[in-house]
Design a protein around this motif. Structure first.
Motif, PDB file in Angstrom:
ATOM      1  N   ASN A 187       0.835  -1.202   0.000  1.00  0.00           N
ATOM      2  CA  ASN A 187       0.000   0.000   0.000  1.00  0.00           C
ATOM      3  C   ASN A 187       0.875   1.258   0.000  1.00  0.00           C
ATOM      4  O   ASN A 187       1.659   1.462   0.932  1.00  0.00           O
ATOM      5  N   PRO A 188       0.769   2.105  -1.014  1.00  0.00           N
ATOM      6  CA  PRO A 188       1.646   3.280  -1.087  1.00  0.00           C
ATOM      7  C   PRO A 188       1.406   4.275   0.046  1.00  0.00           C
ATOM      8  O   PRO A 188       2.348   4.972   0.469  1.00  0.00           O
ATOM      9  N   GLU A 189       0.162   4.373   0.552  1.00  0.00           N
ATOM     10  CA  GLU A 189      -0.095   5.300   1.652  1.00  0.00           C
ATOM     11  C   GLU A 189       0.647   4.869   2.909  1.00  0.00           C
ATOM     12  O   GLU A 189       1.139   5.708   3.666  1.00  0.00           O
ATOM     13  N   PHE A 190       0.711   3.553   3.150  1.00  0.00           N
ATOM     14  CA  PHE A 190       1.461   3.056   4.292  1.00  0.00           C
ATOM     15  C   PHE A 190       2.932   3.454   4.168  1.00  0.00           C
ATOM     16  O   PHE A 190       3.557   3.938   5.121  1.00  0.00           O
ATOM     17  N   ARG A 191       3.493   3.263   2.988  1.00  0.00           N
ATOM     18  CA  ARG A 191       4.904   3.550   2.785  1.00  0.00           C
ATOM     19  C   ARG A 191       5.183   5.056   2.867  1.00  0.00           C
ATOM     20  O   ARG A 191       6.225   5.479   3.358  1.00  0.00           O
ATOM     21  N   GLU A 192       4.232   5.857   2.387  1.00  0.00           N
ATOM     22  CA  GLU A 192       4.409   7.312   2.466  1.00  0.00           C
ATOM     23  C   GLU A 192       4.452   7.775   3.923  1.00  0.00           C
ATOM     24  O   GLU A 192       5.285   8.615   4.297  1.00  0.00           O
ATOM     25  N   ALA A 193       3.533   7.229   4.732  1.00  0.00           N
ATOM     26  CA  ALA A 193       3.511   7.601   6.146  1.00  0.00           C
ATOM     27  C   ALA A 193       4.802   7.184   6.838  1.00  0.00           C
ATOM     28  O   ALA A 193       5.358   7.932   7.665  1.00  0.00           O
ATOM     29  N   PHE A 194       5.293   6.006   6.498  1.00  0.00           N
ATOM     30  CA  PHE A 194       6.538   5.553   7.124  1.00  0.00           C
ATOM     31  C   PHE A 194       7.701   6.471   6.745  1.00  0.00           C
ATOM     32  O   PHE A 194       8.491   6.859   7.617  1.00  0.00           O
ATOM     33  N   ALA A 195       7.794   6.794   5.476  1.00  0.00           N
ATOM     34  CA  ALA A 195       8.901   7.646   5.021  1.00  0.00           C
ATOM     35  C   ALA A 195       8.877   9.002   5.719  1.00  0.00           C
ATOM     36  O   ALA A 195       9.923   9.570   6.059  1.00  0.00           O
ATOM     37  N   LYS A 196       7.687   9.540   5.978  1.00  0.00           N
ATOM     38  CA  LYS A 196       7.555  10.861   6.590  1.00  0.00           C
ATOM     39  C   LYS A 196       8.058  10.854   8.033  1.00  0.00           C
ATOM     40  O   LYS A 196       8.709  11.804   8.483  1.00  0.00           O
ATOM     41  N   PHE A 197       7.761   9.769   8.770  1.00  0.00           N
ATOM     42  CA  PHE A 197       8.081   9.768  10.197  1.00  0.00           C
ATOM     43  C   PHE A 197       9.328   8.965  10.545  1.00  0.00           C
ATOM     44  O   PHE A 197       9.874   9.117  11.638  1.00  0.00           O
ATOM     45  N   ALA A 198       9.792   8.107   9.651  1.00  0.00           N
ATOM     46  CA  ALA A 198      11.030   7.372   9.916  1.00  0.00           C
ATOM     47  C   ALA A 198      12.237   8.246   9.629  1.00  0.00           C
ATOM     48  O   ALA A 198      13.240   8.199  10.347  1.00  0.00           O
ATOM     49  N   GLY A 199      12.155   9.042   8.568  1.00  0.00           N
ATOM     50  CA  GLY A 199      13.255   9.936   8.228  1.00  0.00           C
ATOM     51  C   GLY A 199      14.512   9.179   7.874  1.00  0.00           C
ATOM     52  O   GLY A 199      14.506   8.009   7.462  1.00  0.00           O
ATOM     53  N   ALA A 200      15.655   9.834   8.075  1.00  0.00           N
ATOM     54  CA  ALA A 200      16.943   9.255   7.708  1.00  0.00           C
ATOM     55  C   ALA A 200      17.321   8.077   8.594  1.00  0.00           C
ATOM     56  O   ALA A 200      18.104   7.215   8.189  1.00  0.00           O
ATOM     57  N   GLN A 201      16.752   8.015   9.824  1.00  0.00           N
ATOM     58  CA  GLN A 201      17.127   6.936  10.736  1.00  0.00           C
ATOM     59  C   GLN A 201      16.548   5.587  10.305  1.00  0.00           C
ATOM     60  O   GLN A 201      17.049   4.538  10.701  1.00  0.00           O
ATOM     61  N   GLY A 202      15.472   5.612   9.497  1.00  0.00           N
ATOM     62  CA  GLY A 202      14.951   4.380   8.927  1.00  0.00           C
ATOM     63  C   GLY A 202      14.069   3.562   9.843  1.00  0.00           C
ATOM     64  O   GLY A 202      13.801   2.395   9.561  1.00  0.00           O
ATOM     65  N   PHE A 203      13.569   4.143  10.929  1.00  0.00           N
ATOM     66  CA  PHE A 203      12.659   3.415  11.818  1.00  0.00           C
ATOM     67  C   PHE A 203      11.758   4.399  12.552  1.00  0.00           C
ATOM     68  O   PHE A 203      12.033   5.611  12.613  1.00  0.00           O
ATOM     69  N   ILE A 204      10.669   3.870  13.114  1.00  0.00           N
ATOM     70  CA  ILE A 204       9.732   4.650  13.924  1.00  0.00           C
ATOM     71  C   ILE A 204       9.753   4.093  15.341  1.00  0.00           C
ATOM     72  O   ILE A 204       9.662   2.876  15.534  1.00  0.00           O
ATOM     73  N   ASP A 205       9.867   4.961  16.334  1.00  0.00           N
ATOM     74  CA  ASP A 205       9.828   4.513  17.726  1.00  0.00           C
ATOM     75  C   ASP A 205       8.431   4.730  18.296  1.00  0.00           C
ATOM     76  O   ASP A 205       7.508   5.159  17.594  1.00  0.00           O
ATOM     77  N   VAL A 206       8.257   4.422  19.605  1.00  0.00           N
ATOM     78  CA  VAL A 206       6.937   4.520  20.222  1.00  0.00           C
ATOM     79  C   VAL A 206       6.404   5.942  20.155  1.00  0.00           C
ATOM     80  O   VAL A 206       5.224   6.174  19.855  1.00  0.00           O
ATOM     81  N   GLN A 207       7.278   6.913  20.417  1.00  0.00           N
ATOM     82  CA  GLN A 207       6.829   8.299  20.426  1.00  0.00           C
ATOM     83  C   GLN A 207       6.335   8.745  19.046  1.00  0.00           C
ATOM     84  O   GLN A 207       5.394   9.532  18.934  1.00  0.00           O
ATOM     85  N   GLY A 208       6.976   8.235  17.976  1.00  0.00           N
ATOM     86  CA  GLY A 208       6.562   8.618  16.634  1.00  0.00           C
ATOM     87  C   GLY A 208       5.396   7.814  16.096  1.00  0.00           C
ATOM     88  O   GLY A 208       4.776   8.206  15.090  1.00  0.00           O
TER      89      GLY A 208
END
Length: 511
Positions: free
Chosen positions: A40-61
């Motif tokens: 799903n491209p929307e899922f990937r777009e959301a991940f890219a926005k909040f993961a940033g250069a670090q490449g992951f999302i933590d609990v706070q994000g």
């Protein structure tokens, strides 16, 4: 059942169908369909926005990322994914289920979003009135359609434990947290039962340990995010008291006595009721165990009982606590607390049967169903037969209160009944110390043996009745015998506990 199990095998029955259906069903696991959903491209777009250069999302994000999906993917739809932002506690659950080391990478994020999309479809089916929230009546119907038939009161307790805003219903955020927790319960059950319909105490022990092991990542997240308050919500994980403390097998036996309805085997519905009970008991325990040590002092035990809605007299709770404090340390471990509350949870409910007081006939009927006294012997539950009226008269004479004009008490109040039950439990433990072969009966050599170790002496030192407490049926004859002063004459003096299978415990005094 495992080889060498001491428990009698249950009657043969067909394998239980999978519990992963209805309310607990998963999305289609066909590889092609799943891969399409995860792309799903929307899922990937959301991940890219909040993961940033670090490449992951933590609990706070995670909460921010989920809210972004709500605003972009589902904007303008009739039933949006979220009516409000996810609570941090729900994000912790999602991270524990799908992440690793408190992080979500792209594939894990897509798995999480696929999971939420499936839960949204289930949520909309359960929300029959389309109110945007699931009332507890709707929740019960959803459990029933999933093959889990629990009492309305149990379902209400399930709902209330996740209803964070106490509005009497579950919004999607709260529903997700409930489903995540029960996913772990069902997975542990399925892993250990392998399709069997019922489990024995040793298997229940493995199920509980698997739940604690599976939820350990959540415990780690709680510790690293500073959400210590989640520990009071009844969550079980391996290090919940600082170190891993496995449940005792005797605790599992006591839980099955409490929920197994006379059998030493537990079915899935009974297991569900038991988990609701355990969660409530842990919440009460942790509300007083401020330091998370897994131990309460005896003065704190009364408050723990009352917070668990087990309203017993303070003096009795102290007596119960001391009976479990084998090392006289003054501390009660969580495992011991579970055994106590599993034993005594039923007793406060019996208060409704005491309009004022009860007589020997009513006591005889009631004692046969008191589970506090039940014990597991040779792999089966040893229950009680109704006590004979003479034994009940002895008990009332000892624990009841004489009314005006009475020489001996003839009726028993509720609080006196509670102390009587604790006395019978202690008496039975004494009985078992002399039932060396675990045959459920004592021979004359045990009852009449002379010397320091004989049963008569030991019991009479702690259980003797003063002459003023003797029942009317025996009074005149016993007083006459006392006057004779003949030590060679023996008489029965106290309680006979008639147990199923012919168990008889008699205390004999030499005069």
């Amino acid at each position: 059942m495992q080889q060498g199990s001491p428990y009698s095998s249950p009657s043969l029955s067909p394998l239980s169908p999978s519990k992963k259906r209805g309310l607990f069903s998963d999305a289609d696991q066909d590889p092609a369909a799943k891969q399409f959903r995860l792309s799903n491209p929307e899922f990937r777009e959301a991940f890219a926005k909040f993961a940033g250069a670090q490449g992951f999302i933590d609990v706070q994000g995670l909460s921010n990322a989920l809210n972004f999906v709500k605003l972009t993917v589902e904007a303008g739809t009739q039933h949006s994914l979220l009516h409000r932002s996810f609570q941090v506690s729900t994000c912790c659950w999602l991270m524990a289920r799908f992440g690793s080391q408190n992080r979500l990478v792209l594939n894990q994020w897509c798995e999480l979003m696929d999971y939420l999309a499936n839960l949204k479809a289930i949520f909309l089916q359960v929300d029959a009135d389309r109110s945007g929230a699931i009332e507890f009546g709707e929740l019960r119907r959803a459990f029933q359609l999933s093959g889990v038939n629990l009492e309305a009161a149990i379902i209400a307790e399930v709902g209330q434990s996740f209803d964070s805003d106490k509005d009497g219903s579950l919004e999607f955020d709260e529903f997700v947290q409930m489903r995540l927790e029960w996913d772990f319960y069902i997975a542990a059950w399925d892993m250990q039962t392998q399709g069997a319909a019922r489990i024995a105490p040793n298997q229940l022990l493995q199920v509980l340990e698997e739940i604690k092991k599976s939820l350990e990542p959540l415990g780690t997240i709680i510790g690293t995010t500073g959400l210590a308050s989640m520990n009071t919500q009844g969550i079980f994980y391996a290090s919940m008291f600082g170190r891993h403390r496995p449940f005792l097998l005797s605790t599992c036996e006591r839980l099955i006595i409490r929920f197994g309805q006379g059998s030493l085997f537990l079915n899935f519905e009974q297991f569900c009721s038991m988990m609701v009970f355990l969660k409530e008991m842990k919440t009460a325990f942790c509300s007083l165990d401020d330091k998370g040590a897994g131990s309460l002092q005896l003065p704190e035990l009364c408050n723990a009982f009352w917070r668990a809605r087990i309203n017993l007299p303070e003096s009795l709770i102290q007596q119960i606590g001391k009976s479990f404090d084998s090392d006289n340390s003054g501390g009660i471990e969580f495992d011991e607390f579970i055994q106590m509350t599993a034993e005594w949870h039923e007793m406060w409910k019996l208060q409704d049967r005491f309009s004022t007081t009860i007589a020997a006939e009513e006591l005889s009927q009631m004692l046969g169903s008191v589970q506090v006294i039940y014990q597991v012997i040779n792999g089966s539950i040893q229950t009680l037969r109704p006590f004979c009226l003479n034994t009940c008269r002895w008990l009332i004479a000892k624990f009841g209160t004489c009314q005006a004009g009475e020489r001996f008490a003839k009726r028993l109040s509720y609080q006196e009944f509670l102390h009587l039950v604790q006395y019978l439990k202690d008496s039975y433990i004494t009985f078992l110390r002399f039932d060396f072969n675990r045959m459920g009966s004592l021979g004359a050599e045990h009852l009449g043996a002379s010397g320091e170790g004989c049963l008569a002496e030991r019991c009479m030192q702690s259980r003797s009745l003063a002459p003023a407490h003797l029942p009317p049926e025996s009074d005149d004859q016993d007083i006459k015998r006392q006057g004779e002063g003949k030590r060679e004459r023996e008489r029965e003096m106290i309680v006979r506990l008639y147990m199923r299978g012919g168990i008889e415990c008699a205390v004999v005094q030499s005069l």
